[in-house]
Scaffold this active site. Structure first.
Site, PDB file in Angstrom:
ATOM      1  N   HIS A  18       0.840  -1.207   0.000  1.00 47.43           N
ATOM      2  CA  HIS A  18       0.000   0.000   0.000  1.00 47.43           C
ATOM      3  C   HIS A  18       0.865   1.244   0.000  1.00 47.43           C
ATOM      4  O   HIS A  18       2.085   1.196   0.080  1.00 47.43           O
ATOM      5  CB  HIS A  18      -0.982  -0.007   1.192  1.00 47.43           C
ATOM      6  CG  HIS A  18      -0.396   0.438   2.492  1.00 47.43           C
ATOM      7  ND1 HIS A  18      -1.115   1.127   3.438  1.00 47.43           N
ATOM      8  CD2 HIS A  18       0.848   0.316   3.005  1.00 47.43           C
ATOM      9  CE1 HIS A  18      -0.348   1.381   4.479  1.00 47.43           C
ATOM     10  NE2 HIS A  18       0.843   0.904   4.261  1.00 47.43           N
ATOM     11  N   CYS A  37       5.281   5.147   5.298  1.00 51.28           N
ATOM     12  CA  CYS A  37       4.123   4.502   4.654  1.00 51.28           C
ATOM     13  C   CYS A  37       3.654   5.288   3.436  1.00 51.28           C
ATOM     14  O   CYS A  37       2.703   4.870   2.762  1.00 51.28           O
ATOM     15  CB  CYS A  37       2.977   4.312   5.648  1.00 51.28           C
ATOM     16  SG  CYS A  37       3.107   2.746   6.540  1.00 51.28           S
ATOM     17  N   HIS A  43       5.072  -0.180  -0.497  1.00 47.30           N
ATOM     18  CA  HIS A  43       5.814  -1.035   0.439  1.00 47.30           C
ATOM     19  C   HIS A  43       4.782  -2.012   0.986  1.00 47.30           C
ATOM     20  O   HIS A  43       3.576  -1.815   0.769  1.00 47.30           O
ATOM     21  CB  HIS A  43       6.434  -0.209   1.577  1.00 47.30           C
ATOM     22  CG  HIS A  43       5.396   0.416   2.448  1.00 47.30           C
ATOM     23  ND1 HIS A  43       4.731   1.562   2.083  1.00 47.30           N
ATOM     24  CD2 HIS A  43       4.827  -0.001   3.613  1.00 47.30           C
ATOM     25  CE1 HIS A  43       3.818   1.848   2.999  1.00 47.30           C
ATOM     26  NE2 HIS A  43       3.845   0.908   3.932  1.00 47.30           N
ATOM     27  N   HIS A  45       3.209  -4.859   4.081  1.00 43.85           N
ATOM     28  CA  HIS A  45       3.071  -5.277   5.477  1.00 43.85           C
ATOM     29  C   HIS A  45       2.584  -6.724   5.506  1.00 43.85           C
ATOM     30  O   HIS A  45       1.832  -7.142   4.627  1.00 43.85           O
ATOM     31  CB  HIS A  45       2.033  -4.443   6.227  1.00 43.85           C
ATOM     32  CG  HIS A  45       2.391  -3.009   6.409  1.00 43.85           C
ATOM     33  ND1 HIS A  45       3.144  -2.569   7.474  1.00 43.85           N
ATOM     34  CD2 HIS A  45       2.119  -1.920   5.658  1.00 43.85           C
ATOM     35  CE1 HIS A  45       3.298  -1.250   7.377  1.00 43.85           C
ATOM     36  NE2 HIS A  45       2.691  -0.825   6.278  1.00 43.85           N
ATOM     37  N   ASP A  83      -4.858 -10.462  -0.129  1.00 42.24           N
ATOM     38  CA  ASP A  83      -3.582 -11.170   0.009  1.00 42.24           C
ATOM     39  C   ASP A  83      -2.765 -11.090  -1.281  1.00 42.24           C
ATOM     40  O   ASP A  83      -3.280 -11.424  -2.361  1.00 42.24           O
ATOM     41  CB  ASP A  83      -3.832 -12.625   0.385  1.00 42.24           C
ATOM     42  CG  ASP A  83      -2.551 -13.336   0.795  1.00 42.24           C
ATOM     43  OD1 ASP A  83      -1.653 -12.684   1.373  1.00 42.24           O
ATOM     44  OD2 ASP A  83      -2.447 -14.550   0.531  1.00 42.24           O
ATOM     45  N   HIS A  84      -1.524 -10.650  -1.159  1.00 41.02           N
ATOM     46  CA  HIS A  84      -0.645 -10.440  -2.313  1.00 41.02           C
ATOM     47  C   HIS A  84      -1.237  -9.456  -3.327  1.00 41.02           C
ATOM     48  O   HIS A  84      -1.053  -9.603  -4.534  1.00 41.02           O
ATOM     49  CB  HIS A  84      -0.251 -11.773  -2.977  1.00 41.02           C
ATOM     50  CG  HIS A  84       0.690 -12.558  -2.119  1.00 41.02           C
ATOM     51  ND1 HIS A  84       0.274 -13.211  -0.995  1.00 41.02           N
ATOM     52  CD2 HIS A  84       2.015 -12.745  -2.198  1.00 41.02           C
ATOM     53  CE1 HIS A  84       1.311 -13.792  -0.413  1.00 41.02           C
ATOM     54  NE2 HIS A  84       2.386 -13.513  -1.133  1.00 41.02           N
ATOM     55  N   GLU A 128      -1.065  -4.472  12.247  1.00 36.75           N
ATOM     56  CA  GLU A 128      -0.211  -3.975  11.171  1.00 36.75           C
ATOM     57  C   GLU A 128       1.231  -4.400  11.444  1.00 36.75           C
ATOM     58  O   GLU A 128       1.988  -4.681  10.516  1.00 36.75           O
ATOM     59  CB  GLU A 128      -0.336  -2.463  11.120  1.00 36.75           C
ATOM     60  CG  GLU A 128       0.381  -1.792   9.984  1.00 36.75           C
ATOM     61  CD  GLU A 128       0.354  -0.285  10.153  1.00 36.75           C
ATOM     62  OE1 GLU A 128      -0.003   0.392   9.196  1.00 36.75           O
ATOM     63  OE2 GLU A 128       0.679   0.202  11.258  1.00 36.75           O
TER      64      GLU A 128
HETATM   65 NI    NI Z   1       2.545   1.011   5.555  1.00 30.04          NI
END
Ligand code: NI
Length: 140
Positions: A18, A37, A43, A45, A83-84, A128
């Site tokens: 995200h 972020c 990037h 998580h 997911d992914h 997170e």
């Molecule tokens: Ni982030």
């Protein structure tokens, strides 16, 4: 709900990319507001999701809700969509939202709240990192 209430939790994990940003701000201004972020090239998580359903035990089955069924509902309505994936681009239910954990948590709640066949959705928790989690229990 009156009587004996059981709280049932299903945990799932997913990996997603995200970027936090406001489109009207420059990259520098977004970095000021959102820090790492806001990296323009995304990037990721590794998120952990916990979904809690509250309900009474069905005397017939001894279940509140078949946990396999809950697992399938979460996979179908949430995990398969995040997911992914890139939450900003790929995830329909995040369209138009800044992809903060707060907003993801509420959006996941909204995905699930009317799909629980027995009992009711009690909370959605999104981790997170190991040290930060966000929890939503619906509107007050
Ligand atoms: Ni982030």
């Amino acid at each position: 709900m009156m009587g004996r209430i059981i709280y049932l939790t299903r945990r799932e994990t997913f990996a997603a990319a995200h970027r936090l940003f406001k489109p009207e701000l420059s990259d520098e201004e977004n970095f000021e507001l959102f820090g790492k972020c806001s990296n323009p090239n995304w990037h990721g998580h590794n998120y952990t999701l916990e979904v809690v359903v509250a309900g009474k035990i069905d005397p017939d089955t001894g279940f509140v809700l078949d946990i396999k069924h809950l697992k399938e509902l979460i996979k179908e309505h949430v995990i398969s969509k995040v997911d992914h994936k890139n939450l900003n681009i790929d995830t329909e239910f995040m369209k138009g939202l800044n992809t903060t954990s707060e907003n993801i948590t509420v959006a996941i709640w909204n995905q699930l709240v009317d799909k629980i066949p027995n009992g009711r959705l009690y909370s959605v928790k999104l981790y997170e990192t190991e040290n930060n989690y966000f929890e939503y229990k619906g509107e007050e």
